[in-house]
Scaffold this motif. Structure first.
Motif, PDB file in Angstrom:
ATOM      1  N   ALA A   9      28.843  18.966  41.262  1.00  0.00           N
ATOM      2  CA  ALA A   9      29.466  18.157  40.216  1.00  0.00           C
ATOM      3  C   ALA A   9      29.192  16.675  40.429  1.00  0.00           C
ATOM      4  O   ALA A   9      28.844  15.947  39.487  1.00  0.00           O
ATOM      5  N   GLY A  10      29.323  16.210  41.669  1.00  0.00           N
ATOM      6  CA  GLY A  10      29.112  14.792  41.962  1.00  0.00           C
ATOM      7  C   GLY A  10      27.681  14.350  41.704  1.00  0.00           C
ATOM      8  O   GLY A  10      27.444  13.290  41.099  1.00  0.00           O
ATOM      9  N   VAL A  29      37.393  12.667  43.296  1.00  0.00           N
ATOM     10  CA  VAL A  29      38.633  12.502  42.530  1.00  0.00           C
ATOM     11  C   VAL A  29      38.739  11.099  41.926  1.00  0.00           C
ATOM     12  O   VAL A  29      39.272  10.917  40.829  1.00  0.00           O
ATOM     13  N   ILE A  30      38.220  10.091  42.614  1.00  0.00           N
ATOM     14  CA  ILE A  30      38.312   8.710  42.123  1.00  0.00           C
ATOM     15  C   ILE A  30      37.138   8.358  41.198  1.00  0.00           C
ATOM     16  O   ILE A  30      37.335   7.800  40.101  1.00  0.00           O
ATOM     17  N   LEU A  31      35.912   8.667  41.606  1.00  0.00           N
ATOM     18  CA  LEU A  31      34.739   8.170  40.891  1.00  0.00           C
ATOM     19  C   LEU A  31      34.410   8.958  39.627  1.00  0.00           C
ATOM     20  O   LEU A  31      33.949   8.375  38.644  1.00  0.00           O
ATOM     21  N   VAL A  32      34.627  10.274  39.624  1.00  0.00           N
ATOM     22  CA  VAL A  32      34.342  11.051  38.414  1.00  0.00           C
ATOM     23  C   VAL A  32      35.271  10.656  37.259  1.00  0.00           C
ATOM     24  O   VAL A  32      34.796  10.411  36.136  1.00  0.00           O
ATOM     25  N   PRO A  33      36.600  10.551  37.466  1.00  0.00           N
ATOM     26  CA  PRO A  33      37.450  10.059  36.378  1.00  0.00           C
ATOM     27  C   PRO A  33      37.079   8.643  35.920  1.00  0.00           C
ATOM     28  O   PRO A  33      37.185   8.324  34.727  1.00  0.00           O
ATOM     29  N   TYR A  34      36.655   7.780  36.865  1.00  0.00           N
ATOM     30  CA  TYR A  34      36.226   6.431  36.465  1.00  0.00           C
ATOM     31  C   TYR A  34      35.006   6.498  35.552  1.00  0.00           C
ATOM     32  O   TYR A  34      34.923   5.759  34.564  1.00  0.00           O
ATOM     33  N   ALA A  35      34.068   7.391  35.878  1.00  0.00           N
ATOM     34  CA  ALA A  35      32.894   7.569  35.018  1.00  0.00           C
ATOM     35  C   ALA A  35      33.311   8.052  33.625  1.00  0.00           C
ATOM     36  O   ALA A  35      32.776   7.587  32.608  1.00  0.00           O
ATOM     37  N   LEU A  36      34.261   8.974  33.564  1.00  0.00           N
ATOM     38  CA  LEU A  36      34.767   9.447  32.268  1.00  0.00           C
ATOM     39  C   LEU A  36      35.436   8.306  31.502  1.00  0.00           C
ATOM     40  O   LEU A  36      35.295   8.202  30.276  1.00  0.00           O
ATOM     41  N   LEU A  67      28.914   8.286  44.344  1.00  0.00           N
ATOM     42  CA  LEU A  67      28.923   9.745  44.205  1.00  0.00           C
ATOM     43  C   LEU A  67      27.749  10.375  44.950  1.00  0.00           C
ATOM     44  O   LEU A  67      27.915  11.352  45.692  1.00  0.00           O
ATOM     45  N   ALA A  68      26.560   9.823  44.748  1.00  0.00           N
ATOM     46  CA  ALA A  68      25.372  10.391  45.394  1.00  0.00           C
ATOM     47  C   ALA A  68      25.472  10.294  46.910  1.00  0.00           C
ATOM     48  O   ALA A  68      25.168  11.255  47.628  1.00  0.00           O
TER      49      ALA A  68
END
Length: 340
Positions: free
Chosen positions: A76-77, A212-219, A256-257
């Protein structure tokens, strides 16, 4: 008419996300039953509810479940990272592996493994930070070389610079591996092949906060990515601070990467495959594209990891090799299509 079309798109997107979630759940169950030591579905269920033997509990809770969870999180990341990079560069071939970000993160991890005297558990939580530093420095180098003051960021130049930097870093890693002792060399070789090497809950806990932090920020920044994909002139006309937003999104993709590479090794193509397949299913709007990419990335990696553990039992094929077998032909197809 327009409202009806938008409603159909939302319904289609909801169904796609739901089906992808169900497929991940099915693969999750299959993966729990897959391995050198067989566990039947009934034994898995009994063990999950505390009715299994000590050996079955050890296999399921200490080895298989952490690996499955890490596979989904890493997939996912990497897919979300690739989606962000494709959005801000407006280049369909952008991917953290192709751009050299994965290589930069990998170099930091290899340096750490080379000079750290032991494999103690304490440094587990340092690996994402070290990978972030390596990925960040690499991304900064690529960005500075690809950016021209009067022309801005050229997507084609970004890809070419990324490939060149990745090649240089790969050469540096080969030189580093020559000085390793046999134990560390084997560890690095497996890691470079893209093995899910963090197979305990400490690696899950080290990776989870980043996702948990970076994926919601991307959204949260999905609307900004939609505007950036229209081109710099249009985005500037709509009042978007182009360079500031691009740098923040680039930092998100790098974070993320880097974290995913620290836990999953040198796995490529997920950041390329996930967004492309998602775009075919839900369209180009990032509000739907980002979650679809995350689910497809998680699905691809859990399938690849399960196949790698099943095909050549009792041996394992590194997950990165299985992904490359799928991803390399698709990359060549995209490359040929872009030239056309």
């Amino acid at each position: 008419m327009s409202n009806s079309l938008e409603h159909r798109k939302r319904v289609r997107t909801t169904w796609v996300l739901l089906i992808l979630g169900i497929l991940i759940l099915i693969c999750f169950v299959i993966s729990m039953n897959t391995g050198y030591i067989k566990l039947t579905p009934l034994e898995v269920i009994k063990t999950l509810f505390g009715g299994g033997t000590a050996k079955q509990s050890l296999i399921l809770f200490d080895f298989r479940l952490p690996r499955i969870v890490i596979s989904i999180l890493v997939g996912a990341g990497l897919a979300v990272s690739g989606c962000i990079l494709q959005g801000i560069s407006r280049n369909a071939l952008a991917d953290p592996g192709i751009l050299g970000i994965n290589s930069g993160a990998g170099l930091a991890v290899v340096l750490f493994i080379s000079f750290y005297p032991s494999n103690a558990a304490a440094p587990v939580f340092m690996l994402p930070f070290l990978a972030l530093v390596g990925a960040g420095l690499t991304a900064s180098l690529i960005y500075s070389l690809a950016y021209k003051r009067h022309e801005g960021l050229s997507p084609n130049r970004l890809i070419l610079v990324g490939i060149a930097v990745a090649a240089g870093i790969s050469a540096a890693m080969i030189v580093l591996t020559l000085r390793l002792n046999p134990q560390n060399y084997q560890m690095v070789a497996i890691w470079l092949a893209g093995s899910i090497w963090g197979t305990n809950w400490k690696y899950v806990l080290a990776l989870l906060p980043w996702i948990v932090i970076l994926v919601p920020y991307a959204l949260y920044k999905a609307r900004v990515m939609n505007i950036l994909s229209l081109g710099d002139q249009t985005a500037a006309g709509l009042g978007t601070a182009i360079e500031g937003e691009r740098l923040r999104l680039l930092a998100t993709a790098v974070g993320l990467a880097g974290a995913c590479v620290a836990a999953g090794g040198g796995i490529g193509f997920i950041g390329l495959l996930g967004p492309h397949l998602a775009k075919r299913l839900v369209g180009p709007k990032h509000q739907a594209l980002l979650p679809a990419s995350a689910l497809i990335g998680g699905l691809l990696l859990i399938v690849a990891d399960t196949l790698g553990r099943w095909i050549l039992q009792p041996s394992e094929i590194p997950t990165g090799i299985v992904v490359a077998v799928i991803g390399a032909p698709y990359f060549l197809y995209l490359l040929a299509k872009s030239k056309a």
